[in-house]
Design an enzyme around this catalytic site. Structure first.
Site, PDB file in Angstrom:
ATOM      1  N   ILE A  21       0.827  -1.210   0.000  1.00  0.00           N
ATOM      2  CA  ILE A  21       0.000   0.000   0.000  1.00  0.00           C
ATOM      3  C   ILE A  21       0.866   1.268   0.000  1.00  0.00           C
ATOM      4  O   ILE A  21       0.609   2.219  -0.736  1.00  0.00           O
ATOM      5  CB  ILE A  21      -0.945  -0.048   1.224  1.00  0.00           C
ATOM      6  CG1 ILE A  21      -1.976  -1.172   1.025  1.00  0.00           C
ATOM      7  CG2 ILE A  21      -1.612   1.297   1.468  1.00  0.00           C
ATOM      8  CD1 ILE A  21      -2.774  -1.541   2.270  1.00  0.00           C
ATOM      9  N   ASP A  40      11.822   2.943   3.632  1.00  0.00           N
ATOM     10  CA  ASP A  40      11.627   1.515   3.909  1.00  0.00           C
ATOM     11  C   ASP A  40      12.878   0.992   4.601  1.00  0.00           C
ATOM     12  O   ASP A  40      13.928   1.627   4.586  1.00  0.00           O
ATOM     13  CB  ASP A  40      11.385   0.709   2.617  1.00  0.00           C
ATOM     14  CG  ASP A  40      10.513  -0.529   2.872  1.00  0.00           C
ATOM     15  OD1 ASP A  40       9.283  -0.457   2.655  1.00  0.00           O
ATOM     16  OD2 ASP A  40      11.061  -1.558   3.318  1.00  0.00           O
ATOM     17  N   ASP A  66      15.232   1.435   9.813  1.00  0.00           N
ATOM     18  CA  ASP A  66      14.351   0.461  10.445  1.00  0.00           C
ATOM     19  C   ASP A  66      13.470   1.198  11.462  1.00  0.00           C
ATOM     20  O   ASP A  66      13.988   1.797  12.411  1.00  0.00           O
ATOM     21  CB  ASP A  66      15.197  -0.614  11.146  1.00  0.00           C
ATOM     22  CG  ASP A  66      14.334  -1.773  11.650  1.00  0.00           C
ATOM     23  OD1 ASP A  66      13.119  -1.592  11.830  1.00  0.00           O
ATOM     24  OD2 ASP A  66      14.903  -2.862  11.865  1.00  0.00           O
ATOM     25  N   ASN A  94       2.725   4.789   7.215  1.00  0.00           N
ATOM     26  CA  ASN A  94       2.132   3.551   6.706  1.00  0.00           C
ATOM     27  C   ASN A  94       2.736   2.287   7.322  1.00  0.00           C
ATOM     28  O   ASN A  94       2.135   1.210   7.250  1.00  0.00           O
ATOM     29  CB  ASN A  94       2.319   3.546   5.172  1.00  0.00           C
ATOM     30  CG  ASN A  94       2.041   2.206   4.541  1.00  0.00           C
ATOM     31  OD1 ASN A  94       0.893   1.792   4.416  1.00  0.00           O
ATOM     32  ND2 ASN A  94       3.101   1.502   4.148  1.00  0.00           N
ATOM     33  N   SER A 149      -6.725   0.507   9.869  1.00  0.00           N
ATOM     34  CA  SER A 149      -7.231  -0.725   9.246  1.00  0.00           C
ATOM     35  C   SER A 149      -8.743  -0.839   9.405  1.00  0.00           C
ATOM     36  O   SER A 149      -9.303  -0.375  10.409  1.00  0.00           O
ATOM     37  CB  SER A 149      -6.584  -1.940   9.915  1.00  0.00           C
ATOM     38  OG  SER A 149      -7.221  -3.120   9.470  1.00  0.00           O
ATOM     39  N   TYR A 162      -3.562  -6.796  16.983  1.00  0.00           N
ATOM     40  CA  TYR A 162      -3.473  -5.962  15.775  1.00  0.00           C
ATOM     41  C   TYR A 162      -4.632  -4.958  15.745  1.00  0.00           C
ATOM     42  O   TYR A 162      -4.434  -3.760  15.536  1.00  0.00           O
ATOM     43  CB  TYR A 162      -3.489  -6.852  14.530  1.00  0.00           C
ATOM     44  CG  TYR A 162      -3.481  -6.096  13.219  1.00  0.00           C
ATOM     45  CD1 TYR A 162      -2.341  -5.433  12.788  1.00  0.00           C
ATOM     46  CD2 TYR A 162      -4.612  -6.056  12.405  1.00  0.00           C
ATOM     47  CE1 TYR A 162      -2.325  -4.743  11.574  1.00  0.00           C
ATOM     48  CE2 TYR A 162      -4.609  -5.370  11.195  1.00  0.00           C
ATOM     49  CZ  TYR A 162      -3.464  -4.717  10.784  1.00  0.00           C
ATOM     50  OH  TYR A 162      -3.457  -4.031   9.590  1.00  0.00           O
ATOM     51  N   LYS A 166      -4.269  -0.883  16.070  1.00  0.00           N
ATOM     52  CA  LYS A 166      -4.730  -0.005  14.986  1.00  0.00           C
ATOM     53  C   LYS A 166      -5.831   0.938  15.489  1.00  0.00           C
ATOM     54  O   LYS A 166      -5.898   2.099  15.093  1.00  0.00           O
ATOM     55  CB  LYS A 166      -5.237  -0.842  13.807  1.00  0.00           C
ATOM     56  CG  LYS A 166      -4.132  -1.500  13.002  1.00  0.00           C
ATOM     57  CD  LYS A 166      -3.293  -0.466  12.275  1.00  0.00           C
ATOM     58  CE  LYS A 166      -2.367  -1.095  11.253  1.00  0.00           C
ATOM     59  NZ  LYS A 166      -1.462  -0.115  10.636  1.00  0.00           N
ATOM     60  N   THR A 197      -1.983  -7.583  -0.933  1.00  0.00           N
ATOM     61  CA  THR A 197      -0.535  -7.382  -0.831  1.00  0.00           C
ATOM     62  C   THR A 197       0.144  -8.750  -0.710  1.00  0.00           C
ATOM     63  O   THR A 197      -0.528  -9.774  -0.528  1.00  0.00           O
ATOM     64  CB  THR A 197      -0.199  -6.552   0.415  1.00  0.00           C
ATOM     65  OG1 THR A 197      -0.760  -7.221   1.540  1.00  0.00           O
ATOM     66  CG2 THR A 197      -0.774  -5.159   0.341  1.00  0.00           C
TER      67      THR A 197
HETATM   68  N1  LIG Z   1      -2.982  -5.299   3.086  1.00  0.00           N
HETATM   69  C1  LIG Z   1      -4.128  -5.136   3.712  1.00  0.00           C
HETATM   70  O1  LIG Z   1      -5.137  -5.799   3.422  1.00  0.00           O
HETATM   71  C2  LIG Z   1      -4.235  -4.077   4.802  1.00  0.00           C
HETATM   72  C3  LIG Z   1      -5.514  -3.811   5.316  1.00  0.00           C
HETATM   73  C4  LIG Z   1      -5.642  -2.833   6.306  1.00  0.00           C
HETATM   74  C5  LIG Z   1      -4.522  -2.132   6.747  1.00  0.00           C
HETATM   75  N2  LIG Z   1      -3.300  -2.407   6.239  1.00  0.00           N
HETATM   76  C6  LIG Z   1      -2.162  -1.604   6.738  1.00  0.00           C
HETATM   77  O2  LIG Z   1      -1.525  -0.961   5.643  1.00  0.00           O
HETATM   78  C7  LIG Z   1      -0.139  -0.775   5.931  1.00  0.00           C
HETATM   79  C8  LIG Z   1       0.698  -1.368   4.809  1.00  0.00           C
HETATM   80  O3  LIG Z   1       0.400  -2.731   4.724  1.00  0.00           O
HETATM   81  P1  LIG Z   1       0.830  -3.616   3.474  1.00  0.00           P
HETATM   82  O4  LIG Z   1      -0.144  -4.754   3.431  1.00  0.00           O
HETATM   83  O5  LIG Z   1       1.011  -2.758   2.278  1.00  0.00           O
HETATM   84  O6  LIG Z   1       2.240  -4.168   3.998  1.00  0.00           O
HETATM   85  P2  LIG Z   1       3.449  -4.816   3.185  1.00  0.00           P
HETATM   86  O7  LIG Z   1       4.016  -5.821   4.118  1.00  0.00           O
HETATM   87  O8  LIG Z   1       3.025  -5.252   1.813  1.00  0.00           O
HETATM   88  O9  LIG Z   1       4.462  -3.589   3.013  1.00  0.00           O
HETATM   89  C9  LIG Z   1       4.978  -2.939   4.142  1.00  0.00           C
HETATM   90  C10 LIG Z   1       6.301  -2.268   3.797  1.00  0.00           C
HETATM   91  O10 LIG Z   1       6.795  -1.711   5.015  1.00  0.00           O
HETATM   92  C11 LIG Z   1       8.147  -2.079   5.193  1.00  0.00           C
HETATM   93  N3  LIG Z   1       8.435  -2.229   6.613  1.00  0.00           N
HETATM   94  C12 LIG Z   1       7.934  -3.165   7.455  1.00  0.00           C
HETATM   95  N4  LIG Z   1       8.465  -3.019   8.681  1.00  0.00           N
HETATM   96  C13 LIG Z   1       9.328  -1.968   8.598  1.00  0.00           C
HETATM   97  C14 LIG Z   1      10.192  -1.357   9.538  1.00  0.00           C
HETATM   98  N5  LIG Z   1      10.295  -1.797  10.792  1.00  0.00           N
HETATM   99  N6  LIG Z   1      10.926  -0.304   9.144  1.00  0.00           N
HETATM  100  C15 LIG Z   1      10.839   0.152   7.869  1.00  0.00           C
HETATM  101  N7  LIG Z   1      10.044  -0.402   6.921  1.00  0.00           N
HETATM  102  C16 LIG Z   1       9.296  -1.460   7.288  1.00  0.00           C
HETATM  103  C17 LIG Z   1       8.305  -3.409   4.486  1.00  0.00           C
HETATM  104  O11 LIG Z   1       9.665  -3.641   4.101  1.00  0.00           O
HETATM  105  C18 LIG Z   1       7.359  -3.266   3.293  1.00  0.00           C
HETATM  106  O12 LIG Z   1       8.028  -2.752   2.158  1.00  0.00           O
HETATM  107  C19 LIG Z   1       0.109  -1.439   7.284  1.00  0.00           C
HETATM  108  O13 LIG Z   1       0.063  -0.451   8.287  1.00  0.00           O
HETATM  109  C20 LIG Z   1      -1.066  -2.401   7.417  1.00  0.00           C
HETATM  110  O14 LIG Z   1      -1.370  -2.687   8.764  1.00  0.00           O
HETATM  111  C21 LIG Z   1      -3.115  -3.372   5.264  1.00  0.00           C
END
Ligand SMILES: NC(=O)c1ccc[n+]([C@@H]2O[C@H](COP(=O)([O-])OP(=O)(O)OC[C@H]3O[C@@H](n4cnc5c(N)ncnc54)[C@H](O)[C@@H]3O)[C@@H](O)[C@H]2O)c1
Length: 272
Positions: A21, A40, A66, A94, A149, A162, A166, A197
């Site tokens: 996302i 990232d 990180d 994010n 979320s 979780y 959130k 994702t």
């Molecule tokens: N995918 C879904 O269905 C969904 C639904 C609701 C909410 N979300 C929220 O959206 C956000 C993004 O989710 P996503 O599914 O795109 O995740 P993802 O795992 O596909 O991507 C997350 C990115 O963040 C980076 N990352 C993770 N931990 C890190 C850290 N400690 N330091 C720096 N970078 C870090 C990862 O390397 C990755 O590139 C999150 O907050 C998640 O909770 C996702």
């Protein structure tokens, strides 16, 4: 008549933008004209997103840190703002994580699980938002978006930590809006519905994913570009009166009466 959103001249940072996302939000901010810092922990992933933005004619650079390391995370944000000559206009927090795929029922969750989920969702968001807000307050304002979320509006079994972490981001967003509004800073949160994702692919089999989708009023998942476009709108001047809100982009999933239960923790975990 048409309405255009132009973010030219605005500086933006998106955390966790190397994939999923966050990467799509970064791309859409750049498409609207913003200069985007793609943060990232994974160098190759952030660089890949920067390359794809550049290939479309956008302006972006990678920021590697990180988020689990408080000091280097905040230092990376400060460095980024220096690179922006002191002016940060847009920040999207994010970074977030679901934890292990099958955390299990609430009664079985231990302190380590709770602390990890609160840390990697609420604490990282609070720390990056505070660093961003300090810069914005010093230069007359800005816009912050926190990524929450859909889980916070329709709690599901096996997602207690979780969902609660959130939901705390939703409250933090409102507190920030109240505190920072007088300094010209708007703060909102977006709540994605199930978005396909890599992580979602890992933890849900196709059958469960289709059942989740079928339970939404629109009978579809949330697409990446929809979160990108929503973010562009919320950070733009078209949304200049909107602050303290949680905006759901979940195909109406919060209204679902027949949402399937998450798989048993013995099989798989849940993401929402
Ligand atoms: N995918 C879904 O269905 C969904 C639904 C609701 C909410 N979300 C929220 O959206 C956000 C993004 O989710 P996503 O599914 O795109 O995740 P993802 O795992 O596909 O991507 C997350 C990115 O963040 C980076 N990352 C993770 N931990 C890190 C850290 N400690 N330091 C720096 N970078 C870090 C990862 O390397 C990755 O590139 C999150 O907050 C998640 O909770 C996702």
């Amino acid at each position: 008549m048409s309405i255009e959103i132009d973010l030219s001249g605005r500086n933006a940072i998106v955390t966790g933008a190397g994939a999923g996302i966050g990467s799509e939000i970064a791309r859409w901010l750049a498409r609207a004209g913003a200069r985007v810092a793609v943060h990232d922990v994974r160098v190759e992933k952030a660089s890949e997103v920067v390359r794809s933005i550049s290939a479309e004619g956008g302006d972006a650079f990678a920021v590697i840190a990180d988020a689990r390391d408080d000091d280097s995370f905040v230092a990376a944000i400060d460095d980024t703002v220096r690179r922006f000559n002191g002016k940060l206009d847009i920040a999207v927090n994010n970074v977030g994580m679901y934890g292990e795929a099958s955390p299990g029922p609430f009664m079985t969750l231990d302190g380590e699980h709770w602390r990890e989920l609160v840390d990697q969702n609420l604490v990282v968001t609070a720390l990056s938002a505070a660093a961003e807000a300090r810069h914005m307050a010093a230069t007359g304002g800005g816009v912050i978006l926190n990524v929450s979320s859909g889980e916070t509006t329709r709690p599901a079994p096996f997602m207690a930590a979780y969902g609660a972490a959130k939901a705390a981001i939703n409250h933090l967003t409102q507190t920030m809006a109240v505190e920072l509004g007088p300094q010209g800073i708007r703060v909102n949160a977006i709540a994605p519905g199930t978005t396909l994702t890599e992580k979602v692919r890992d933890v849900f089999d196709d059958e469960h994913f289709q059942a989740l989708v079928a339970a939404t009023p629109l009978q579809r998942p949330t697409e990446f570009d929809e979160l990108g476009r929503l973010s562009v709108f919320l950070v733009s001047d078209l949304a200049r009166c909107i602050t303290g809100q949680l905006i759901l982009a979940d195909a109406g999933a919060f209204l679902s009466r027949n949402r399937p239960s998450n798989p048993s923790p013995r099989n798989s975990g849940g993401v929402s």
